[in-house]
Write an enzyme that holds these catalytic residues in place. Structure first.
Site, short mmCIF file in Angstrom:
data_model
loop_
_atom_site.label_atom_id
_atom_site.label_comp_id
_atom_site.label_asym_id
_atom_site.label_seq_id
_atom_site.Cartn_x
_atom_site.Cartn_y
_atom_site.Cartn_z
N ASP A 1 0.83 -1.20 0.00
CA ASP A 1 0.00 0.00 0.00
C ASP A 1 0.87 1.27 0.00
O ASP A 1 1.79 1.39 0.82
CB ASP A 1 -0.92 -0.01 1.23
CG ASP A 1 -2.08 0.95 1.08
OD1 ASP A 1 -1.92 2.01 0.44
OD2 ASP A 1 -3.17 0.64 1.61
N THR B 1 -7.03 3.95 -1.49
CA THR B 1 -6.78 2.51 -1.33
C THR B 1 -7.89 1.59 -1.86
O THR B 1 -7.64 0.73 -2.70
CB THR B 1 -6.55 2.21 0.17
OG1 THR B 1 -5.38 2.93 0.57
CG2 THR B 1 -6.35 0.74 0.43
N ASN C 1 -12.91 5.56 -0.29
CA ASN C 1 -12.78 4.65 0.86
C ASN C 1 -14.04 4.69 1.72
O ASN C 1 -14.40 3.71 2.36
CB ASN C 1 -11.60 5.08 1.75
CG ASN C 1 -10.25 4.71 1.13
OD1 ASN C 1 -10.17 3.85 0.26
ND2 ASN C 1 -9.20 5.36 1.60
N ASP D 1 2.18 2.73 3.35
CA ASP D 1 1.09 3.71 3.42
C ASP D 1 1.09 4.37 4.80
O ASP D 1 1.08 5.59 4.92
CB ASP D 1 -0.25 3.05 3.14
CG ASP D 1 -1.38 4.05 3.15
OD1 ASP D 1 -1.45 4.87 2.21
OD2 ASP D 1 -2.18 4.06 4.11
N HIS E 1 2.07 8.27 5.39
CA HIS E 1 1.15 9.27 5.94
C HIS E 1 1.78 9.98 7.14
O HIS E 1 1.71 11.19 7.27
CB HIS E 1 -0.14 8.60 6.43
CG HIS E 1 -1.11 8.30 5.34
ND1 HIS E 1 -1.68 9.28 4.57
CD2 HIS E 1 -1.63 7.12 4.89
CE1 HIS E 1 -2.50 8.71 3.68
NE2 HIS E 1 -2.48 7.41 3.86
N ASP F 1 -1.13 0.46 -4.85
CA ASP F 1 -2.41 1.08 -5.23
C ASP F 1 -2.27 2.56 -5.61
O ASP F 1 -3.09 3.10 -6.32
CB ASP F 1 -3.44 0.90 -4.10
CG ASP F 1 -2.90 1.33 -2.73
OD1 ASP F 1 -1.68 1.56 -2.59
OD2 ASP F 1 -3.73 1.43 -1.80
N HIS F 2 -1.22 3.22 -5.10
CA HIS F 2 -1.00 4.65 -5.34
C HIS F 2 0.32 5.03 -4.73
O HIS F 2 0.95 4.21 -4.06
CB HIS F 2 -2.13 5.49 -4.71
CG HIS F 2 -2.35 5.15 -3.27
ND1 HIS F 2 -1.46 5.50 -2.28
CD2 HIS F 2 -3.32 4.43 -2.65
CE1 HIS F 2 -1.88 5.03 -1.13
NE2 HIS F 2 -3.01 4.35 -1.31
N HIS G 1 -2.41 11.02 -0.26
CA HIS G 1 -2.63 10.63 -1.65
C HIS G 1 -4.12 10.74 -1.90
O HIS G 1 -4.90 10.88 -0.94
CB HIS G 1 -2.14 9.18 -1.87
CG HIS G 1 -2.73 8.22 -0.89
ND1 HIS G 1 -3.90 7.55 -1.12
CD2 HIS G 1 -2.34 7.86 0.36
CE1 HIS G 1 -4.18 6.80 -0.08
NE2 HIS G 1 -3.26 6.98 0.86
P1 AMP Z 1 -6.04 5.01 2.91
O1 AMP Z 1 -4.63 5.36 3.15
O2 AMP Z 1 -6.95 5.85 3.74
O3 AMP Z 1 -6.43 5.05 1.47
O4 AMP Z 1 -6.26 3.50 3.40
C1 AMP Z 1 -5.25 2.68 3.93
C2 AMP Z 1 -5.80 1.79 4.99
O5 AMP Z 1 -6.73 0.88 4.45
C3 AMP Z 1 -4.77 0.89 5.64
O6 AMP Z 1 -4.10 1.51 6.71
C4 AMP Z 1 -5.59 -0.30 6.13
O7 AMP Z 1 -5.87 -0.20 7.49
C5 AMP Z 1 -6.90 -0.18 5.37
N1 AMP Z 1 -7.20 -1.42 4.66
C6 AMP Z 1 -6.51 -1.96 3.65
N2 AMP Z 1 -7.05 -3.11 3.22
C7 AMP Z 1 -8.12 -3.33 4.00
C8 AMP Z 1 -9.11 -4.35 4.05
N3 AMP Z 1 -9.08 -5.38 3.22
N4 AMP Z 1 -10.09 -4.22 4.97
C9 AMP Z 1 -10.13 -3.16 5.80
N5 AMP Z 1 -9.22 -2.16 5.80
C10 AMP Z 1 -8.23 -2.24 4.91
ZN ZN Z 2 -3.52 2.78 -0.23
ZN ZN Z 3 -3.08 5.97 2.59
#
Ligand code: AMP
Ligand code: ZN
Ligand code: ZN
Length: 402
Positions: free
Chosen positions: A30, A66, A87, A187, A191, A234-235, A340
């Protein structure tokens, strides 16, 4: 005697059948930005990229978040078509909420409008498994991989690898040929500390060592040369700071609007009769962001064709954050140096695609590839038909295959 010959023939045919089905392990790091591979700190990943295929970068779909992008990778569709438009988002017709952290909504298959690769594969008799992937734990049986794990953020990374190695040791009848894996490390650290910090470099090295461990474990079970390993992200990530925040709610004083999206992009639903007025106001104040009416959003974003996307879409300039009163509070109280979700054409938002294995070319470098093209690539590797309604195009990526 006749019976014995029949058994031998049957065994031979099942062995040759199993040998013809390839193996693919799709690993997501990630938020692993494309240039993290060029920092000279990733010997194990370097080996994969040098021996196998290596794309300059992987272009995410908009918004570069994500869940939308993991689901684009496995469905070959833009978020406007696969339905995971952010998300977190709301169905404005019922007020039901889809939320990344809410196990009830992420397991409800009604939100997922695409066909994930594991569904396509299982329909074609190929066993699949997932050690985490957005969309892989829906409650509807036929929409899930036959083996899966429910997301647990703190599950130790090595135990994820040990789990996958265990699946590969299953008898052929039960053994998955497609496996997805997910690691959040770059990720989370991106952040918190930003993409140029010593902490992110440690995170990159942690994931690199993990791949070293995985290779050793695959070698122990004689799988190292027979699996295709595809590593994607993913990014990417870009630096943000608290001096580059715009509170959009300040501009919209006196208007009753609904807010959607997340800081790098924001979606707004004004009252029906005030859409033009609110748009004009945001346009007059356009500074470090762009505002579009949903119907006028440039086509390259592919973010207009879903009824849950609000009428106005704002995209922040790289490094800027768009907030309302409540998210302004949260942002000021949190220590965050990276984010991101920006324009997916910006290279800071680009991720990686590298891979190695019997179906992939050796020592092959290419330019930027698009994440929606991975699904048709997977279908081609397994020689099965992709869904006809996808956005991805095999011809833009097929050259990675032998
Ligand atoms: P974001 O940076 O807000 O786009 O999302 C990243 C977060 O997505 C990560 O820190 C994970 O905790 C969460 N995440 C990733 N895959 C899953 C999943 N399969 N189910 C629930 N949360 C997830
Ligand atoms: Zn991500
Ligand atoms: Zn993120």
């Amino acid at each position: 005697m006749k019976k014995n010959i029949f058994i031998i023939l049957f065994l031979l045919s099942s062995i040759s059948f199993s040998q013809t089905i390839p193996y693919v392990i799709l690993i997501s790091f990630d938020g692993f930005r494309w240039d993290y591979l060029n920092r000279g700190i990733t010997p194990n990943l370097d080996q994969i990229k040098n021996e196998g295929v290596n794309a300059l970068s992987l272009r995410p779909s908009f918004p570069s978040k994500t869940f939308p992008n993991h689901y684009s990778i496995v469905t070959g569709m833009y978020p406007e078509n696969h339905g995971i438009i952010a998300n977190n988002f709301v169905n404005p017709f019922t007020n039901e909420v889809y939320k990344l952290g809410d196990t009830i909504s992420v397991r409800d298959s009604k939100w997922y409008l695409g066909e994930a690769f594991w569904e396509t594969a299982e329909r074609n008799g190929i066993k699949t498994a997932s050690y985490f992937w957005p969309g892989s734990e829906v409650k509807t049986d036929h929409r899930r991989p036959s083996i899966y794990e429910k997301y647990e953020h703190n599950r130790p990374y090595k135990s994820r690898i040990d789990g996958v190695v265990k699946w590969l040791k299953l008898p052929e009848k039960k053994r998955p040929h497609f496996i997805s894996m997910y690691f959040h490390d770059t990720d989370s650290y991106g952040h918190k500390y930003g993409p140029n910090s010593p902490e992110i470099n440690q995170s990159i090295q942690r994931l690199d060592s993990l791949i070293g461990y995985f290779k050793i474990e695959l070698d122990k079970i004689n799988f190292l040369d027979s699996v295709n390993i595809l590593i994607v992200s993913d990014h990417g990530m870009t630096e943000i700071n608290t001096n580059r925040i715009i509170n959009i709610e300040n501009i919209l004083c006196g208007y009753n609007v609904k807010f959607g999206g997340e800081k790098p992009f924001m979606t707004i639903e004004p009252e029906k009769n005030e859409i033009d007025e609110v748009y004009e106001l945001l346009k007059q104040n356009e500074n470090h962001y762009k505002v579009y009416k949903k119907s006028e959003l440039p086509e390259r974003f592919h973010y207009s064709n879903h009824p849950f996307i609000y009428s106005l879409i704002l995209i922040a300039e790289n490094g800027w954050s768009l907030v309302n009163d409540s998210s302004f509070e949260k942002m000021n109280n949190s220590y965050s140096k990276g984010n991101h979700g920006y324009d997916n054409n910006h290279t800071d938002m680009h991720g990686i695609l590298i891979g190695k294995g019997p179906n992939l070319k050796s020592n092959f470098k290419t330019g930027t590839v698009w994440n929606i093209d991975i699904y048709p690539l997977l279908c081609k590797i397994f020689n099965i038909s992709p869904r006809s309604n996808i956005d991805g195009k095999l011809e833009r990526i097929e050259f990675l295959l032998k």
